[in-house]
Design an enzyme around this catalytic site. Structure first.
Site, short mmCIF file in Angstrom:
data_model
loop_
_atom_site.label_atom_id
_atom_site.label_comp_id
_atom_site.label_asym_id
_atom_site.label_seq_id
_atom_site.Cartn_x
_atom_site.Cartn_y
_atom_site.Cartn_z
CD GLU A 27 -3.62 3.00 15.62
OE1 GLU A 27 -2.72 2.88 16.46
OE2 GLU A 27 -3.42 3.40 14.45
NE ARG A 47 -2.04 -1.75 3.52
CZ ARG A 47 -2.49 -1.94 4.76
NH1 ARG A 47 -3.70 -1.53 5.09
NH2 ARG A 47 -1.72 -2.54 5.66
CE LYS A 65 0.54 -2.32 9.57
NZ LYS A 65 -0.66 -2.51 10.43
CB ALA A 118 0.75 -7.77 11.82
CG ASN A 119 0.93 -6.38 6.48
OD1 ASN A 119 1.16 -7.52 6.88
ND2 ASN A 119 1.53 -5.86 5.42
CG MET A 120 -4.97 -9.98 7.88
SD MET A 120 -6.47 -10.55 8.71
CE MET A 120 -7.42 -11.15 7.31
CE1 TYR A 131 -5.50 2.40 10.47
CE2 TYR A 131 -4.40 1.93 8.39
CZ TYR A 131 -5.56 2.17 9.10
OH TYR A 131 -6.77 2.19 8.46
CG ASP A 171 -2.47 -4.62 12.93
OD1 ASP A 171 -1.29 -4.95 12.75
OD2 ASP A 171 -3.26 -4.39 12.00
CG HIS A 192 -2.07 -0.94 15.23
ND1 HIS A 192 -3.41 -0.98 15.55
CD2 HIS A 192 -2.01 -0.82 13.87
CE1 HIS A 192 -4.13 -0.92 14.43
NE2 HIS A 192 -3.30 -0.80 13.41
CB SER A 219 -19.57 -12.70 23.74
OG SER A 219 -18.32 -13.34 23.75
#
Length: 374
Positions: free
Chosen positions: A118, A15, A75, A299-301, A94, A270, A96, A220
């Site tokens: 994020e 990306r 990223k 971690a970076n699908m 991003y 992430d 994280h 849940s």
């Protein structure tokens, strides 16, 4: 403002922080955009495409970092990139940070102003810069899970939708947020037997109203979660606590008791992952086995579909890039409380409470930092 766009260097990350259309908008606003040579090749965009949009092409990352006042990435900066950041330089990407003490330490030491996609919020409490990649990751999670269920990839040898006379795979989706909604859409479309777990009854009602008896919704609780995970062929982990480390909802003991060849896809990786047995993997080596259970923890699908992902991300980030460039980061954060929530680290201080708490830093409220700067 001089805006820098380096080539992404994380494993199999194709990306790019700004596409030509975004560059064109920034130049129209009077800013200079410095793009590293080859930055867009992974999404099929040439240096000439960027030049036509008004960008300057620089030969390497060092030149981009040295000249730019703001760095726009996708990223988190890798170790070599973090060494190029400088005091007061603006980083927008991003991050994280909560599960990443090394990155946090380096960003604090750099003195840079680091705003995380994020943790930027919207009026309704949603995360508008995380949402487009969560959409992509949610949809990809089913593709990755279906592939991992194939025998040659270590799975049970189960076709997600089954065929006439043969039971479909059971897909358990933990978390009904953006990831969960998109994973559900894909799984239902492929004919899987789908269960969604969440602790928000309104979220479960949304799934019930949209899918009726095609999806089973469950509150849940610990009991329900364990029962469903042990029956699953594929489990999708899509839980999120904004900016904080994800909770471990599936224990190592539960994994040990799952059926051999079942699959876990941890979209929360992430933020540290929501399965106790998770650790980050890459697109080059996406899976590993624990007690016979396949773990997919890339971690970076969204990097697997970089063209779709880059354009979707830019649609969301461009207004904020322009705010920061037009007004400067201090004025932009003062004017927009939602963008202000994106500030994680600035001038050696940690300004996001969950990161400070999870990693043991003193917490400096953003408002206090802005007052001091004034």
């Amino acid at each position: 403002m001089k805006i820098g766009v380096p080539t992404e260097i994380k494993n199999n990350e194709f990306r790019v922080g700004m596409v030509p259309a975004s560059v064109h908008e920034a130049v129209h606003h009077g800013h200079e955009v410095l793009v590293q040579a080859g930055a867009g090749l992974g999404i099929g965009v040439s240096d000439e495409d960027y030049r036509s949009a008004g960008a300057q092409i620089l030969p390497d990352a060092a030149s981009v970092f040295a000249q730019a006042e703001m760095i726009v990435k996708v990223k988190e900066p890798q170790a070599v990139e973090r060494q190029m950041l400088r005091e007061g330089q603006l980083l927008f990407t991003y991050l994280h940070l909560a599960p990443d003490p090394e990155q946090t330490r380096d960003l604090v030491e750099s003195g840079a102003v680091c705003i995380a996609y994020e943790t930027v919020t919207a009026d309704d409490g949603s995360l508008p810069l995380l949402a487009p990649m969560s959409e992509v990751a949610g949809r990809l999670s089913i593709q990755a899970g279906a592939r991992s269920l194939e025998k040659i990839h270590g799975g049970r040898g189960v076709l997600l939708g089954g065929v006439a006379g043969v039971q479909a795979a059971r897909v358990v989706i933990i978390g009904g947020g953006v990831v969960g909604r998109n994973a559900t859409a894909m799984a239902v479309g492929l004919g899987a037997d789908v269960v969604v777990l969440d602790r928000n009854i309104q979220v479960l009602r949304w799934f019930d109203s949209h899918y009726g008896n095609r999806v089973q919704t469950l509150y849940s609780s610990r009991h329900a979660l364990e029962e469903q995970v042990l029956q699953a062929d594929l489990v999708i982990g899509g839980v999120l606590i904004p900016g904080a480390r994800a909770p471990h909802l599936v224990s190592a003991d539960m994994v040990r008791r799952m059926r051999e060849g079942s699959v876990l896809v941890d979209v929360s990786i992430d933020q540290g992952g929501c399965f106790e047995t998770s650790h980050p993997t890459t697109h080059a080596e996406p899976t590993y086995l624990v007690d016979g259970v396949v773990h997919y923890c890339v971690a970076n699908m969204p990097g697997a579909v970089p063209r779709t992902s880059a354009f979707a991300l830019n649609n969301a980030t461009l207004p904020y890039i322009l705010q920061l460039a037009d007004q400067g980061w201090r004025q932009a954060l003062l004017a927009d409380p939602h963008l202000r929530n994106g500030l994680n680290v600035a001038h050696g201080k940690v300004c996001y409470a969950p990161v400070a708490r999870d990693l043991g830093y003193d917490y400096t409220p953003v408002e206090q930092l802005l007052e001091q700067a004034a």
